[in-house]
Each structure stands twice: as structure tokens, then as C-alpha cells.
Write an enzyme that holds these catalytic residues in place. Structure first.
Site, mmCIF file in Angstrom:
data_model
loop_
_atom_site.group_PDB
_atom_site.id
_atom_site.type_symbol
_atom_site.label_atom_id
_atom_site.label_comp_id
_atom_site.label_asym_id
_atom_site.label_seq_id
_atom_site.Cartn_x
_atom_site.Cartn_y
_atom_site.Cartn_z
ATOM 1 N N ALA A 10 31.958 36.564 39.320
ATOM 2 C CA ALA A 10 31.093 36.790 38.160
ATOM 3 C C ALA A 10 30.390 35.520 37.699
ATOM 4 O O ALA A 10 29.450 35.582 36.892
ATOM 5 C CB ALA A 10 31.906 37.379 37.013
ATOM 6 N N ASP A 33 30.954 40.282 51.398
ATOM 7 C CA ASP A 33 30.172 40.535 52.615
ATOM 8 C C ASP A 33 28.692 40.701 52.268
ATOM 9 O O ASP A 33 27.819 40.235 52.995
ATOM 10 C CB ASP A 33 30.683 41.789 53.322
ATOM 11 N N ALA A 61 34.535 43.917 57.472
ATOM 12 C CA ALA A 61 33.686 42.860 56.913
ATOM 13 C C ALA A 61 32.454 42.593 57.766
ATOM 14 O O ALA A 61 31.340 42.439 57.247
ATOM 15 C CB ALA A 61 34.502 41.575 56.746
ATOM 16 N N GLY A 91 28.837 33.535 39.843
ATOM 17 C CA GLY A 91 27.769 33.229 40.785
ATOM 18 C C GLY A 91 28.256 32.522 42.035
ATOM 19 O O GLY A 91 29.246 32.920 42.641
ATOM 20 N N ARG A 127 46.488 49.205 60.896
ATOM 21 C CA ARG A 127 45.630 48.632 61.939
ATOM 22 C C ARG A 127 46.407 47.933 63.046
ATOM 23 O O ARG A 127 45.801 47.460 64.019
ATOM 24 C CB ARG A 127 44.648 47.655 61.299
#
Length: 317
Positions: free
Chosen positions: A229, A258, A35, A231, A106
Site C-alpha cells: 500500500a 505479479d 506467478a 507503493g 503440488r
């Protein structure tokens, strides 16, 4: 004045992408992910001076990460090569045309070993903006201490601190996240969150309006709520401002949040007003979802008008 517009801190991942199910085998392509890296690249593509600090493995995968960052114009002098830990891996498989599945390897990675000493030099060099996410403090106790230390030091020095909540349920519980992120948000100038993440940085169970008001009372200047979607919405002491999403054909939603954050921070660095900051944020989010990859489709500065000014299927000649 600092030579760096934005410093970000976190784990850089090597992303291995498959066009079909991983279980059936096939070709994997290697990409840079993470990110914080996505945000740094988004800023660099728009001409800002961005730098990344963290730990990478002392092998070919670590070298790949650094080469990718530098190729995109992101400063990586704050990277530490860790000879004892591997690179964090992220596997993406396209299961259907509409569903992408993500898996991580990770645990014990170089990035998870981030500590306060890793950040002393990069932070002392100065930056106009310090960008953090809620992913890094979830990786380990030392990473949590490092991120908290960086936020506290930057805030005390008057640096603009950006925090994207970016909650990852596979890394920690909501209770654990709340215990770390609520006080961390108190150092932030801007907090970015989706609607279902707000109670991780504000009063538990609070609705959107109440959570935003709580953050503003604690000194946050702007609370950005990502609505996908629909906004985005921004809360400030002056009220609420909304921006509609830019309509595009979505092909890959990974990295959209991001990109949104990168667009907003670019607008901040360019001293745009709130409405135009939001417009740039949703435009970068649209670029991200309209292309494959975490950051590969993000625009250069002279491309910012491409999506907003072009109809679907347009070929520019």
C-alpha cells in the site's frame, strides 16, 4: 529480432476457489494460477508477445491450463505434456471478508518435474526478456537446475533477465532459498523483491539500502522493492526513485506482486523511463487488488488510465 517479447518459465497451477470455508463444502470455481503465468498474461493483455514454458499434466486439467493461456494470447508451444504426473492444485478459501487462506497440493506435480531439456527449445527461439521467479527452483532439484541454466544462458546471450524473489516458506527454508537465489540474482538485469526478501539475494541480514547496493555492485541494473500500500522503490546506480501506490478498494491481494512485475516489464519493453515504468507497475498492482482472481482484473492497454483517472464508485458510460 525475436518474435517473443517475454518468455517465462514455471509451474502453471489449477486454482480452485471457494467463497467460504473449504471444510463446509460448497461450490468451487476453477481458474488458472501460477506467478509466471500471471506475469505472462499481464504482458499479453497490454499487447506484448508473451510465451510460457513448463510442464503440464496430460489430462483435462493440463488441457485447461493450455486453453486458458492461449485464450489470453500467451504462447504455449514450449509446454510439455507429462503423462506420469498430475497437475499442481491451489485451493483458495474466503474465510472472512478480509482473510483468504491458500493451500497447495503440488508435490510431485508435472510442473515440478521441469528440467533443462524442457527449456532448450523455448530459450533458443529467443526473447527480449526472460522472466523467472524464486518459486520454480524451490519445486525440485531438476527445476532448480533448469532455472539456473536458463538464467545463465540468457544472461550470456545478452537477454534482459528478470527475477522476482517470490519467497514461499512452505516450499523451502530461507537458508535453502538464499543458497540458490543469491547466485541466481547475479544473472538478473532487474530483481524484484519485498523488503523482507532482499536478504535472500544479497548479504544476509543486510538492510534494504545495503542489499540493493550489493546487488547493483554485482551487475543488477535495477532493484525493485515492493511496498504494498506504500507503493514501490527502485534502486539504480543513479539513485533511488519512489512511486506511490494507486488508491483503490482492495478485494483480493493474490497476484498483486505479479501484476506489479508485469507492469514494470511492460514499461521496459515500451522503453519508458524509470518513473513511468514504476507508474505502470503500481497501476497494474492496483488493478489486481481491486478485482477477484490472480489475473482476471488486469487491464488491456486502452484501460490503463481507468483507475488513475476515476474516482471510487465511478460508472463509465
Amino acid at each position: 529480432m525475436s518474435d517473443v517479447d517475454l518468455l517465462t518459465v514455471g509451474e502453471a497451477l489449477v486454482s480452485l476457489r471457494s467463497p467460504g470455508p473449504l471444510a463446509t463444502g460448497g461450490t468451487l470455481t476453477m481458474h488458472l494460477a501460477g506467478a509466471e503465468c500471471n506475469v505472462a498474461i499481464g504482458l499479453a493483455r497490454l499487447g506484448h508477445r508473451a510465451a510460457w514454458a513448463g510442464r503440464v499434466s496430460a489430462d483435462e486439467l493440463g488441457e485447461f491450463v493450455l486453453r486458458q493461456l492461449r485464450a489470453e494470447g500467451v504462447g504455449a508451444d514450449g509446454a510439455h505434456r507429462d503423462p506420469d504426473r498430475p497437475a499442481g492444485l491451489m485451493f483458495l478459501e474466503r474465510r472472512t471478508a478480509d482473510v483468504t487462506r491458500v493451500r497447495y497440493n503440488r508435490a510431485g506435480s508435472a510442473g515440478s518435474a521441469l528440467n533443462v531439456d524442457d527449456l532448450r527449445g523455448p530459450l533458443a527461439a529467443g526473447a527480449r526478456v526472460l522472466h523467472l521467479t524464486g518459486i520454480t527452483p524451490a519445486l525440485s532439484e531438476s527445476a532448480r537446475e533448469a532455472v539456473t541454466w536458463a538464467a545463465r544462458e540468457a544472461s550470456a546471450a545478452g537477454t534482459f533477465v528478470s527475477l522476482d524473489v517470490n519467497y514461499r516458506a512452505r516450499l523451502w527454508s530461507r537458508a535453502a532459498a538464499r543458497a540458490t537465489l543469491t547466485p541466481l540474482a547475479g544473472y538478473a538485469s532487474v530483481v524484484v523483491a519485498s523488503a523482507d526478501e532482499l536478504d535472500l539475494v544479497a548479504e544476509p541480514g543486510a538492510d534494504e539500502t545495503t542489499a540493493a547496493a550489493d546487488l547493483l555492485r554485482r551487475g543488477v541494473r535495477t532493484v525493485l522493492v515492493k511496498l504494498g500500500a506504500d507503493g514501490a522503490r527502485a534502486y539504480t546506480r543513479d539513485g533511488v526513485t519512489e512511486a506511490a501506490a494507486v488508491p483503490v478498494t482492495a478485494v483480493d491481494t493474490v497476484g498483486a506482486g505479479d501484476a506489479f512485475t508485469a507492469g514494470y516489464l511492460s514499461g521496459h519493453l515500451d522503453r519508458l523511463d524509470l518513473v513511468d515504468r514504476l507508474r505502470r507497475a503500481v497501476a497494474l498492482g492496483a488493478f489486481a487488488v481491486a478485482a477477484h482472481g490472480d489475473w482476471e482484473g488486469l487491464p488491456r492497454r486502452d484501460e490503463l488510465s481507468l483507475i488513475a483517472g476515476s474516482a471510487a464508485g465511478t460508472t463509465l458510460r
